[in-house]
Design an enzyme around this catalytic site. Structure first.
Site, PDB file in Angstrom:
ATOM      1  N   ARG A 111      -9.192   0.122   3.651  1.00  0.00           N
ATOM      2  CA  ARG A 111      -8.246   1.070   3.038  1.00  0.00           C
ATOM      3  C   ARG A 111      -6.931   0.387   2.699  1.00  0.00           C
ATOM      4  O   ARG A 111      -6.232   0.810   1.776  1.00  0.00           O
ATOM      5  CB  ARG A 111      -7.936   2.219   4.010  1.00  0.00           C
ATOM      6  CG  ARG A 111      -9.008   3.296   4.073  1.00  0.00           C
ATOM      7  CD  ARG A 111      -8.546   4.451   4.963  1.00  0.00           C
ATOM      8  NE  ARG A 111      -7.135   4.708   4.769  1.00  0.00           N
ATOM      9  CZ  ARG A 111      -6.261   4.961   5.738  1.00  0.00           C
ATOM     10  NH1 ARG A 111      -6.637   5.022   6.983  1.00  0.00           N
ATOM     11  NH2 ARG A 111      -4.980   5.164   5.450  1.00  0.00           N
ATOM     12  N   ASP A 162       3.606   0.522  12.153  1.00  0.00           N
ATOM     13  CA  ASP A 162       2.373  -0.024  11.566  1.00  0.00           C
ATOM     14  C   ASP A 162       2.137  -1.481  11.954  1.00  0.00           C
ATOM     15  O   ASP A 162       1.133  -2.078  11.563  1.00  0.00           O
ATOM     16  CB  ASP A 162       2.404   0.125  10.029  1.00  0.00           C
ATOM     17  CG  ASP A 162       2.373   1.577   9.613  1.00  0.00           C
ATOM     18  OD1 ASP A 162       1.988   2.424  10.438  1.00  0.00           O
ATOM     19  OD2 ASP A 162       2.743   1.881   8.463  1.00  0.00           O
ATOM     20  N   ARG A 173      -0.795  15.280  12.699  1.00  0.00           N
ATOM     21  CA  ARG A 173      -0.011  14.752  11.584  1.00  0.00           C
ATOM     22  C   ARG A 173       0.522  15.930  10.764  1.00  0.00           C
ATOM     23  O   ARG A 173      -0.024  16.285   9.713  1.00  0.00           O
ATOM     24  CB  ARG A 173      -0.860  13.800  10.746  1.00  0.00           C
ATOM     25  CG  ARG A 173      -1.343  12.629  11.603  1.00  0.00           C
ATOM     26  CD  ARG A 173      -1.958  11.523  10.814  1.00  0.00           C
ATOM     27  NE  ARG A 173      -0.978  10.788  10.042  1.00  0.00           N
ATOM     28  CZ  ARG A 173      -1.228   9.628   9.444  1.00  0.00           C
ATOM     29  NH1 ARG A 173      -2.401   9.079   9.536  1.00  0.00           N
ATOM     30  NH2 ARG A 173      -0.288   9.023   8.739  1.00  0.00           N
ATOM     31  N   LYS A 224       0.829  -1.215   0.000  1.00  0.00           N
ATOM     32  CA  LYS A 224       0.000   0.000   0.000  1.00  0.00           C
ATOM     33  C   LYS A 224       0.858   1.257   0.000  1.00  0.00           C
ATOM     34  O   LYS A 224       0.653   2.165  -0.820  1.00  0.00           O
ATOM     35  CB  LYS A 224      -0.901   0.014   1.248  1.00  0.00           C
ATOM     36  CG  LYS A 224      -1.591   1.344   1.480  1.00  0.00           C
ATOM     37  CD  LYS A 224      -2.447   1.345   2.734  1.00  0.00           C
ATOM     38  CE  LYS A 224      -1.771   1.875   3.965  1.00  0.00           C
ATOM     39  NZ  LYS A 224      -1.762   3.318   4.156  1.00  0.00           N
ATOM     40  N   ASN A 225       1.819   1.320   0.927  1.00  0.00           N
ATOM     41  CA  ASN A 225       2.528   2.596   1.087  1.00  0.00           C
ATOM     42  C   ASN A 225       3.523   2.867  -0.033  1.00  0.00           C
ATOM     43  O   ASN A 225       3.951   4.009  -0.225  1.00  0.00           O
ATOM     44  CB  ASN A 225       3.170   2.679   2.473  1.00  0.00           C
ATOM     45  CG  ASN A 225       2.102   2.858   3.552  1.00  0.00           C
ATOM     46  OD1 ASN A 225       0.950   3.191   3.238  1.00  0.00           O
ATOM     47  ND2 ASN A 225       2.461   2.613   4.804  1.00  0.00           N
ATOM     48  N   CYS A 262      -5.472   7.940   8.883  1.00  0.00           N
ATOM     49  CA  CYS A 262      -5.626   7.435  10.249  1.00  0.00           C
ATOM     50  C   CYS A 262      -5.425   8.535  11.275  1.00  0.00           C
ATOM     51  O   CYS A 262      -4.563   9.398  11.115  1.00  0.00           O
ATOM     52  CB  CYS A 262      -4.616   6.318  10.506  1.00  0.00           C
ATOM     53  SG  CYS A 262      -5.078   4.799   9.697  1.00  0.00           S
TER      54      CYS A 262
END
Ligand code: EPU
Length: 428
Positions: A397, A305, A122, A22-23, A117
């Site tokens: 997600r 994570d 952030r 994903k990232n 999230c």
């Protein structure tokens, strides 16, 4: 709206194939916008964060042609807008990558601040500092981050904090800037190396990705390419922990074991037996987990994570474990949910003291964020009886076919619509 219903107490057994990261995907897709001809991106995970990025790219003028479930062709030649509105960026942390990509392509960007999230403030100050060092004028107006430049020029940027997002954004903006950019104290995550490899395959000149000093010599133009995204380190880690937590025996395939070293090390401390193959790892757990202390850190440290997932395993360990969050200010919101299931966890700021209990009880819980949601699934798989997890939109997600993958390993997990006052809610 939907929820997951899990009947726990079954050891996971079998084989699970890990999807693309994903990232990495959420950085590589915006990077396509720097090319002057189409790109084919393969091994994309089929998750809602990827769909959201592709939608934004289409709204900016890119032509997106799905080839199959995991590959897409993107023609960025007709990108004509530099605005990513609040509605377009909704719920997406990676929207900030449109700043770097649009500045790199058009010298102009106006992007809504990132969502995603919720685990504390952030900030994106390090991203802004990087763009300004490259010569962009950055302002925040009407809730939008605005950047403009005549011509981006290479510069040295020292990151005050090791930031994945800032490192990626500066790479995006610098790939076609004039001259040399040096990022010091850069993040070293596998997806940063993947982005550098992708940009280099388009003709960029990036050296040092994977170390804390990245050098980017700007090039005039970047061309289209075909590129396959690396396997997802965190999805792999999640199945590894789930295998250990259920006393299972699972072969996790399509992984890069080197990216899993810190996770393997910690799981071995808990008593799991782990065998590494070229592109697979096998996790076998035959005993009650042993206590173990974990501190999350930027790569190559233990990934933040994976913190909720390993903490969940430790709730049933023999002894008391200390889990320290070293990346985010606040990433223990999920602990209240674990407590509902009988876990004994005391949180003090960035530290959680987990006293192992014999077993978790099933309970209705919520996925408070993406990885917390994955942790709730692990908790549900460990607990006897029926656990219901709401707010699973967060889990979708970032995890492809999570119900199908766990079911294939023998888990009893179902996605069911939430029925309220005779209205049946089903997620779009
Ligand atoms: N930070 C600043 N200023 C900045 C940027 C970051 O102070 O300008 C701080 C943050 O507040 C945080 C730390 O630096 O305390 C690290 O943040 P980083 O920028 O590295 O995080 P990110 O880029 O926003 C990515 C992942 C996260 C993952 C972190 C850390 C993506 C899309 N997201 O976020 O992944 O937790 O790196 O590894 O790549 C997830 O996948 O569940 C997830 C949240």
């Amino acid at each position: 709206m939907e929820k997951f219903v899990i009947n726990g107490g079954h050891a996971l057994r079998g084989e699970v194939r890990i999807s693309g990261a994903k990232n990495a995907a959420v950085a590589i897709l915006p990077a396509v916008m720097l090319a002057d001809s189409p790109c084919i991106i393969e091994n994309l995970p089929d998750i809602s964060d990827v769909a959201a990025i592709l939608r934004v790219m289409q709204e900016l003028g890119a032509i997106v042609r799905p080839i199959n479930k995991t590959s897409v062709e993107i023609d960025p030649c007709h990108i004509n807008s530099y605005v990513v509105s609040k509605e377009m960026a909704e719920g997406m942390r990676a929207s900030s990558y449109f700043l770097g990509a649009l500045l790199g392509r058009l010298n102009r960007a106006r992007v809504a601040p990132p969502g995603g999230c919720n685990f504390g403030v952030r900030p994106i100050d390090q991203h802004i500092k990087g763009f300004e060092a490259l010569g962009a004028k950055m302002t925040i107006e009407n809730g939008m981050v605005d950047g403009k430049a005549m011509q981006l020029k290479g510069a040295s940027v020292y990151l005050d904090i090791v930031s994945v997002g800032a490192t990626i954004n500066i790479m995006l903006a610098a790939a076609k800037a004039r001259g040399l950019t040096v990022i010091e104290n850069a993040a070293r995550e596998p997806h940063i190396v993947d982005l550098a490899n992708f940009l280099n395959s388009m003709g960029a000149n990036i050296m040092g990705a994977g170390t804390s000093v990245i050098k980017i010599r700007g090039v005039e133009s970047l061309h289209g390419t075909t590129y396959s995204i690396i396997p997802d380190q965190i999805e792999a880690g999640t199945y590894m922990v789930a295998a250990a937590a259920t006393g299972g025996d699972v072969m996790i395939t399509n992984v890069t074991p080197k990216h899993l070293e810190s996770i393997i090390a910690k799981l071995k401390e808990t008593g799991a037996e782990i065998t590494e193959y070229d592109e697979a790892v096998r996790v076998v757990m035959n005993t009650r987990p042993k206590k173990c202390n974990v501190k999350t850190m930027p790569h190559p440290g233990f990934p933040t994570d994976m913190q909720p997932q390993i903490a969940t395993l430790l709730t049933v360990a023999d002894g008391t474990s200390i889990v320290t969050e070293g990346v985010w200010d606040s990433r223990f919101r999920y602990v209240d949910q674990l407590t509902l299931m009988g876990a004994d966890v005391q949180v003090d700021g960035k530290m959680a003291v987990i006293t192992g209990v014999k077993c978790l009880n099933s309970a209705p819980v919520k996925a408070v964020d993406l990885r917390a949601g994955a942790a709730m699934i692990i908790a549900g798989l460990m607990a006897e009886g029926e656990t219901q997890i709401e707010d699973i939109i967060h889990i979708d997600r970032g995890y492809e076919n999570i119900v199908e993958k766990f079911s294939a390993l023998g888990a009893d997990i179902k996605r069911v619509p939430i029925i309220d006052n005779n209205i049946i809610y089903k997620q779009a």
